[in-house]
Design a protein around this motif. Structure first.
Motif, mmCIF file in Angstrom:
data_model
loop_
_atom_site.group_PDB
_atom_site.id
_atom_site.type_symbol
_atom_site.label_atom_id
_atom_site.label_comp_id
_atom_site.label_asym_id
_atom_site.label_seq_id
_atom_site.Cartn_x
_atom_site.Cartn_y
_atom_site.Cartn_z
ATOM 1 N N GLU C 74 -0.899 -35.215 -24.223
ATOM 2 C CA GLU C 74 -0.909 -34.945 -22.684
ATOM 3 C C GLU C 74 -2.046 -33.859 -22.592
ATOM 4 O OE1 GLU C 74 1.981 -31.988 -23.686
ATOM 5 O OE2 GLU C 74 0.758 -33.567 -24.566
ATOM 6 N N VAL C 75 -3.357 -34.108 -23.086
ATOM 7 C CA VAL C 75 -4.046 -33.248 -23.134
ATOM 8 C C VAL C 75 -4.539 -32.878 -21.736
ATOM 9 C CG1 VAL C 75 -6.361 -32.333 -23.831
ATOM 10 C CG2 VAL C 75 -4.879 -33.733 -25.352
ATOM 11 N N ASN C 76 -4.809 -33.748 -20.770
ATOM 12 C CA ASN C 76 -5.022 -33.522 -19.415
ATOM 13 C C ASN C 76 -4.270 -32.824 -18.593
ATOM 14 O OD1 ASN C 76 -7.548 -34.910 -19.990
ATOM 15 N ND2 ASN C 76 -6.619 -37.113 -19.437
ATOM 16 N N TYR C 77 -2.936 -32.481 -18.974
ATOM 17 C CA TYR C 77 -1.872 -32.013 -18.357
ATOM 18 C C TYR C 77 -1.909 -30.623 -18.879
ATOM 19 C CZ TYR C 77 -0.737 -36.561 -16.743
ATOM 20 O OH TYR C 77 -0.835 -37.694 -16.258
ATOM 21 N N SER C 78 -2.542 -30.094 -20.022
ATOM 22 C CA SER C 78 -2.269 -29.122 -20.704
ATOM 23 C C SER C 78 -3.396 -27.782 -20.468
ATOM 24 C CB SER C 78 -2.345 -29.050 -22.015
ATOM 25 O OG SER C 78 -3.537 -29.756 -22.517
ATOM 26 N N SER C 79 -3.599 -26.983 -21.358
ATOM 27 C CA SER C 79 -4.528 -25.838 -21.132
ATOM 28 C C SER C 79 -5.994 -26.213 -20.763
ATOM 29 C CB SER C 79 -4.807 -25.210 -22.618
ATOM 30 O OG SER C 79 -3.533 -24.850 -23.088
ATOM 31 N N VAL C 80 -6.440 -27.550 -21.318
ATOM 32 C CA VAL C 80 -7.651 -27.838 -20.946
ATOM 33 C C VAL C 80 -7.985 -27.849 -19.492
ATOM 34 C CG1 VAL C 80 -9.381 -29.930 -20.987
ATOM 35 C CG2 VAL C 80 -7.842 -29.377 -22.755
ATOM 36 N N THR C 81 -6.781 -28.180 -18.727
ATOM 37 C CA THR C 81 -7.105 -28.085 -16.985
ATOM 38 C C THR C 81 -7.021 -26.544 -16.847
ATOM 39 O OG1 THR C 81 -4.698 -28.335 -16.946
ATOM 40 C CG2 THR C 81 -5.635 -30.093 -16.864
ATOM 41 N N LYS C 82 -6.785 -25.706 -17.659
ATOM 42 C CA LYS C 82 -7.036 -24.385 -17.122
ATOM 43 C C LYS C 82 -8.528 -23.925 -17.463
ATOM 44 C CE LYS C 82 -2.251 -22.841 -17.845
ATOM 45 N NZ LYS C 82 -1.193 -22.370 -18.922
ATOM 46 N N LEU C 86 -13.194 -27.377 -25.669
ATOM 47 C CA LEU C 86 -12.567 -27.702 -26.791
ATOM 48 C C LEU C 86 -13.015 -26.989 -28.083
ATOM 49 C CD1 LEU C 86 -12.154 -30.590 -28.372
ATOM 50 C CD2 LEU C 86 -14.502 -30.946 -28.590
ATOM 51 N N GLU C 87 -13.739 -26.380 -28.155
ATOM 52 C CA GLU C 87 -13.977 -25.435 -29.261
ATOM 53 C C GLU C 87 -12.778 -24.467 -29.174
ATOM 54 O OE1 GLU C 87 -16.343 -26.237 -27.187
ATOM 55 O OE2 GLU C 87 -18.208 -26.838 -28.600
ATOM 56 N N ASP C 88 -12.597 -23.847 -28.000
ATOM 57 C CA ASP C 88 -11.527 -22.715 -28.035
ATOM 58 C C ASP C 88 -10.053 -23.434 -28.524
ATOM 59 O OD1 ASP C 88 -12.982 -20.656 -27.432
ATOM 60 O OD2 ASP C 88 -11.991 -20.044 -25.547
ATOM 61 N N THR C 89 -9.948 -24.739 -28.030
ATOM 62 C CA THR C 89 -8.622 -25.376 -28.130
ATOM 63 C C THR C 89 -8.600 -25.802 -29.991
ATOM 64 O OG1 THR C 89 -8.682 -26.638 -26.068
ATOM 65 C CG2 THR C 89 -7.330 -27.722 -27.912
ATOM 66 N N ALA C 113 -16.013 -29.998 -32.719
ATOM 67 C CA ALA C 113 -14.646 -29.738 -33.383
ATOM 68 C C ALA C 113 -15.196 -28.937 -34.776
ATOM 69 C CB ALA C 113 -13.748 -30.744 -33.352
ATOM 70 N N VAL C 114 -15.827 -29.823 -35.755
ATOM 71 C CA VAL C 114 -16.207 -29.617 -36.842
ATOM 72 C C VAL C 114 -16.880 -28.313 -37.041
ATOM 73 C CG1 VAL C 114 -17.431 -30.206 -38.976
ATOM 74 C CG2 VAL C 114 -16.255 -31.867 -37.420
ATOM 75 N N SER C 115 -17.689 -27.943 -36.073
ATOM 76 C CA SER C 115 -18.601 -26.911 -36.049
ATOM 77 C C SER C 115 -17.872 -25.467 -36.040
ATOM 78 C CB SER C 115 -19.574 -26.958 -34.947
ATOM 79 O OG SER C 115 -18.877 -26.669 -33.575
#
Lengths: 295, 295, 295
Positions: C74-82, C86-89, C113-115
């Motif tokens: 449910e990524v769209n409902y999570s921290s990302v919306t704050k 992606l890198e921090d996640t 992500a790999v970086s």
């Protein structure tokens, strides 16, 4: 129905007395001590309709037995929206699991799933159809709370027309020496096909409360009403009712409740609805072991 | 508050120095080697508000210890929409689990849950209330990064008014010999009830950066502002700030960040915010073992 | 690409013949018997786009090996919306897990992500980019169904322009002695960069069906079309096609299908698309063991 319940749990019609005895004995054994006979096994919880209670119950049952669960709750956001049929979804997911627990809003979903699946299917509610594991846990609760199933006076109260829980439970109760009283408004009466000649129908709980051993209350299933139908109906068990009832009455409810049983009755030792949840866990553990426990 | 934290982790007020010593020692031990003391145990992550970070942290903590997790994230789509109270949900779910991790948007939710639950509750954030496991992991991070908690100069910067993280952390820091500096705009000052006579308040980080041992930065909690309040406030730690800071400064942030700490500082060894996440995992492992590890 | 696939599975370009031999041998071994080499290990399924099939496949692969899975759907409902990047996640979640399975709608997400990640990343689909584990399972299916990969006549049919599955599979097939036939409408032809001089292009399946050993059919990827583009194109394999085909043809499809293969062909033993799902499970088990199985 000739489908063996060990192949797929679809309907209460599949269970005879010896099956029930076996499941309940297994539930008794599994409820004490923590053995993990399903280590390395997995189930998929495939829920097209949300139901935290039922999915959590199966999830807990499986993990207590050492197995794991793949929860698929967000079905509407998944492959299905790409146009996949239920049959294809089942044939895909069966590769990943030892059994599928299926909740679906369509009554024919279980049958369709069973017709293509090579792993056991457990019906966790198919629309207005059945919810057989709920009926089994209700029966198990009665047997545990009263140490047996015969000679009881059982009162079913509430929306007896739409409540699939009640329909399935009545079928199971017919196998035992049980008197059934039905309490509901006329519009929400038990469908004639479920009615038995010895049943009595009532409009008021007061008419039967004094003789009742088991009082099973259900919620008005508003979500299953057609839009036109507007029933002005509210009922609840009161402290006065409980004062008239037997000392060893068992008060049950499949939950969630929305006012049918006031919170003040929670502390009454006869209120069994939260113990009912626990019994449900044990019955589902038993079913899982019976279905996928042998190699 | 007289509720023992082993019964329910509700607030940082429950923890005395010896409790913290015990939890941190346990976290140290659990962070090395992989023992699985919670095999056969389970928790439910009951999240009424989404929080990937916190729910994943508990999920990982539990599975590393051998236990399993029943995630209930989609609460708004579940029984609750059928009108069930939080209390009934808790009394149902407690049958399925050894502990409940609860995140709720209402400040009184934790207390209500604790009042009915027979299994330990862990408060994973209750609205504008507390988030005690975050405060404990912040404190643990400081102790690990500086090998102790006394004699430190701690600067808290950002939205000190709404940040429950900061509120809880200040309470814990009061138990140690710590000087606290507060950096924020006037409108976002620390509420007076949390203020201590030795604290100093500042508008600019530059006033305290040179003396700071621990710099704790928080996000502006826009979602907790009332609609009318419009604060034109942005701040961030800069490379220049870091140049003025001590060689062994510890730069912390509860994450997610939205600009308060630029990415270019990630490679600075003093940046501890991602190590903080790891310390959080270990603290939560310790709490889980302390709460449900004994039979 | 110099990134070793044991560090991150990003693209089929990372795999040479000996790598594939090793993975397929491992898949063979893991498919029989239930060893649990990943006990105590965990992965996170981080899905920014829903994909029940792929996430369930990884989930099942991991739990069969004894490991556990933290599903973040449910990524769209999570921290990302704050507002988190992606890198921090990734840098947060890497603390909780031994590997990250990432599905993202942006083509550059995997690389980003790999970086930053210190744990292996598995690309489970990056927008219009790649889906390398699907290509590997397709190749494994061919090798299992035909007991080898050389000397085959492979026909790819459908939306060859947008299907990342097809793009990746052609790359892998180039390593073997394989003749490739391409069947599609002109507008949905294989991009020139993937075309090889020995390939032949066709508009009708009938032109190549008699010689085909492997028929790989894909879905029209309507969700990847731009809004303006309207292609009136439908195709499906028919009973007549199958009558013209070899007795040991292998009919494959990555699923979900939306009419390209009618249900009546499911009972044809040459229909391999559901066996393909099972092979996929085994390939993913092999990849997980190869990436995180050693300490």
């Amino acid at each position: 129905m000739s489908l063996p319940w060990r192949r797929a749990v679809v309907s209460v019609d599949q269970f005879k007395k010896p099956d029930i005895d076996e499941i309940f004995s297994l539930a008794d054994r599994l409820s004490v001590g923590r053995t993990m006979p399903l280590t390395g096994k997995s189930i998929i919880n495939l829920f097209y309709e949300p139901s935290t209670r039922t999915s959590s119950s199966f999830h807990a049952a499986m993990t207590r037995l050492g197995g794991s669960v793949i929860p698929i709750n967000e079905v509407n956001y998944s492959s299905v929206t790409k146009g996949e049929t239920l049959e294809d979804t089942i044939r895909t997911l069966e590769s990943f699991t030892d059994a599928l627990v299926l909740r679906h809003y369509d009554e024919d979903a279980t049958e369709r799933a069973v017709s293509v699946s090579s792993v056991p299917i457990i019906n966790a509610g198919n629309g207005a159809g059945e919810h057989p594991t709920q009926a089994l846990l209700d029966l198990y609760t009665i047997s545990k709370e009263r140490d047996g199933l015969n000679g009881l006076n059982v009162t079913l109260m509430g929306d007896l027309k739409h409540g699939r829980t009640v329909h399935s439970l009545t079928k199971l109760l017919r196998m035992y020496d049980v008197k059934i009283n039905l309490v509901s408004p006329l519009e929400l009466s038990l469908p004639r096909s479920y009615l038995h000649k010895n049943d009595t129908e009532h409009r008021e709980l007061g008419e039967v409360i004094a003789d009742t051993d088991i009082l099973y209350v259900t919620r008005v299933q508003k979500e299953r009403f057609s839009d036109e139908l507007e029933i002005d109906f509210s009922y609840s068990v009161t402290r006065s009712d409980m004062n008239l009832a037997k000392k060893n009455l068992v008060l049950m409810h499949p939950l969630p409740r929305v006012g049918e049983i006031p919170i003040e009755l929670d502390s009454d030792p006869r209120s069994a609805y939260f113990r009912q949840v626990k019994y449900g866990l044990h019955v589902r553990m038993a079913l899982l072991v019976a279905l996928i426990g042998r190699d």
